[in-house]
Motif scaffolding. Structure first.
Motif, short mmCIF file in Angstrom:
data_model
loop_
_atom_site.label_atom_id
_atom_site.label_comp_id
_atom_site.label_asym_id
_atom_site.label_seq_id
_atom_site.Cartn_x
_atom_site.Cartn_y
_atom_site.Cartn_z
N ASP A 1 1.16 -1.70 0.12
CA ASP A 1 -0.49 0.32 0.14
C ASP A 1 0.77 1.03 0.04
O ASP A 1 0.23 2.39 0.49
CB ASP A 1 -1.17 -0.09 1.39
N SER A 2 2.08 1.10 -0.70
CA SER A 2 2.80 2.00 -0.96
C SER A 2 3.48 3.09 -2.02
O SER A 2 3.86 1.99 -2.85
CB SER A 2 4.47 2.04 -0.08
N PRO A 3 3.10 3.96 -2.71
CA PRO A 3 2.41 4.03 -4.35
C PRO A 3 4.72 3.85 -4.07
O PRO A 3 4.92 4.44 -3.11
CB PRO A 3 1.80 4.71 -4.76
N GLN A 4 5.16 3.40 -5.76
CA GLN A 4 5.80 4.13 -5.80
C GLN A 4 6.26 4.42 -7.20
O GLN A 4 5.61 3.92 -8.41
CB GLN A 4 6.96 3.19 -6.24
N GLU A 5 7.12 5.71 -7.32
CA GLU A 5 6.86 5.62 -8.95
C GLU A 5 8.14 5.71 -9.77
O GLU A 5 9.46 5.54 -9.31
CB GLU A 5 6.78 7.81 -9.39
N PHE A 6 8.27 4.99 -10.77
CA PHE A 6 9.34 4.55 -11.90
C PHE A 6 9.27 5.34 -13.14
O PHE A 6 7.81 5.32 -14.13
CB PHE A 6 9.69 3.14 -12.17
N ILE B 1 4.95 5.86 -14.73
CA ILE B 1 4.30 4.38 -14.10
C ILE B 1 4.00 5.36 -12.62
O ILE B 1 5.53 5.24 -12.71
CB ILE B 1 4.62 3.52 -14.51
N VAL B 2 3.04 4.34 -11.46
CA VAL B 2 3.58 4.40 -10.21
C VAL B 2 2.84 3.24 -10.26
O VAL B 2 1.78 1.91 -10.75
CB VAL B 2 1.93 5.21 -10.13
N LEU B 3 3.86 1.87 -9.09
CA LEU B 3 3.94 0.07 -8.92
C LEU B 3 2.87 0.53 -7.60
O LEU B 3 3.23 1.45 -7.28
CB LEU B 3 4.63 -0.05 -9.00
N VAL B 4 2.30 -0.16 -7.15
CA VAL B 4 1.38 -0.65 -5.95
C VAL B 4 1.34 -1.45 -5.62
O VAL B 4 0.59 -2.25 -6.84
CB VAL B 4 0.31 0.21 -6.16
N ARG B 5 1.60 -2.16 -4.48
CA ARG B 5 1.72 -3.34 -4.31
C ARG B 5 0.21 -3.93 -3.41
O ARG B 5 0.54 -3.35 -2.06
CB ARG B 5 2.91 -4.14 -4.15
N THR B 6 -0.61 -4.28 -3.69
CA THR B 6 -1.37 -4.25 -2.43
C THR B 6 -2.57 -5.35 -2.31
O THR B 6 -2.72 -6.11 -3.79
CB THR B 6 -2.32 -3.46 -2.74
N HIS C 1 0.37 -3.57 -9.48
CA HIS C 1 -0.78 -2.94 -9.76
C HIS C 1 0.21 -1.98 -11.23
O HIS C 1 1.13 -0.88 -10.27
CB HIS C 1 -1.89 -2.21 -9.29
N ALA C 2 0.25 -1.42 -11.86
CA ALA C 2 0.32 -0.79 -12.86
C ALA C 2 0.00 0.85 -13.14
O ALA C 2 -0.71 -0.23 -14.16
CB ALA C 2 2.28 -1.27 -13.15
N ILE C 3 0.20 1.64 -12.86
CA ILE C 3 -0.94 3.33 -13.31
C ILE C 3 -0.10 3.81 -14.40
O ILE C 3 1.23 4.23 -13.40
CB ILE C 3 -2.11 2.82 -12.18
N GLY C 4 -1.21 4.85 -14.53
CA GLY C 4 -0.47 5.83 -15.40
C GLY C 4 -0.31 6.93 -13.62
O GLY C 4 -0.89 6.66 -12.53
N ALA C 5 0.89 7.39 -13.65
CA ALA C 5 1.94 8.56 -12.61
C ALA C 5 1.02 10.20 -12.48
O ALA C 5 1.80 10.42 -11.57
CB ALA C 5 3.13 8.43 -13.41
N ILE C 6 0.10 10.17 -13.84
CA ILE C 6 0.03 11.51 -13.19
C ILE C 6 -1.44 11.49 -13.69
O ILE C 6 -2.22 10.99 -14.42
CB ILE C 6 0.64 12.42 -14.48
N CYS C 7 -2.14 11.95 -11.89
CA CYS C 7 -3.48 12.18 -12.60
C CYS C 7 -4.56 12.78 -13.24
O CYS C 7 -3.76 14.15 -14.52
CB CYS C 7 -4.18 13.53 -11.16
#
Length: 107
Positions: free
Chosen positions: A13-18, A25-30, A35-41
């Motif tokens: 539950d700690s997002p990290q940007e790469f 992207i942002v990787l989130v382990r939850t 999960h990999a998701i776009g880095a900008i809102c």
């Protein structure tokens, strides 16, 4: 698919940007998945890595829109446009992300 990081380097539950092949992207382990998701809102153009994770969603810290980590779709306003999500593979402890083939989900 390029190796982005190791599974063990991702805190729950700690997002990290790469940056992967020029894509932020942002990787989130939850909940046992990565999960990999776009880095900008898509609404406020601020970094999603600064947001909070809850119930398989990532919240934008600026206006509170929550994006589903599985689909990229916003769950609430003010955001109306989804974030891209990318296929993730775990291979021998490595996290690989395919930024060339974003996932599109209709539901």
């Amino acid at each position: 698919m390029p190796v982005v990081t190791s599974f063990s380097a991702l805190e729950e539950d700690s997002p990290q940007e790469f940056e992967v092949d020029g894509t932020e992207i942002v990787l989130v382990r939850t909940e046992g998945e990565v999960h990999a998701i776009g880095a900008i809102c898509t609404h406020a153009q601020v970094p999603m890595a600064d947001g909070d994770v809850e119930d398989c969603g990532l919240e934008c810290y600026m206006h509170g829109s929550i994006f589903d980590l599985r689909t990229g779709k916003p769950r609430n306003l003010p955001a109306t446009e989804p974030l891209p999500v990318y296929p993730v593979t775990i291979d021998g402890g490595d996290v690989l992300v395919d930024v060339a083939n974003p996932i599109t989900k209709e539901s």
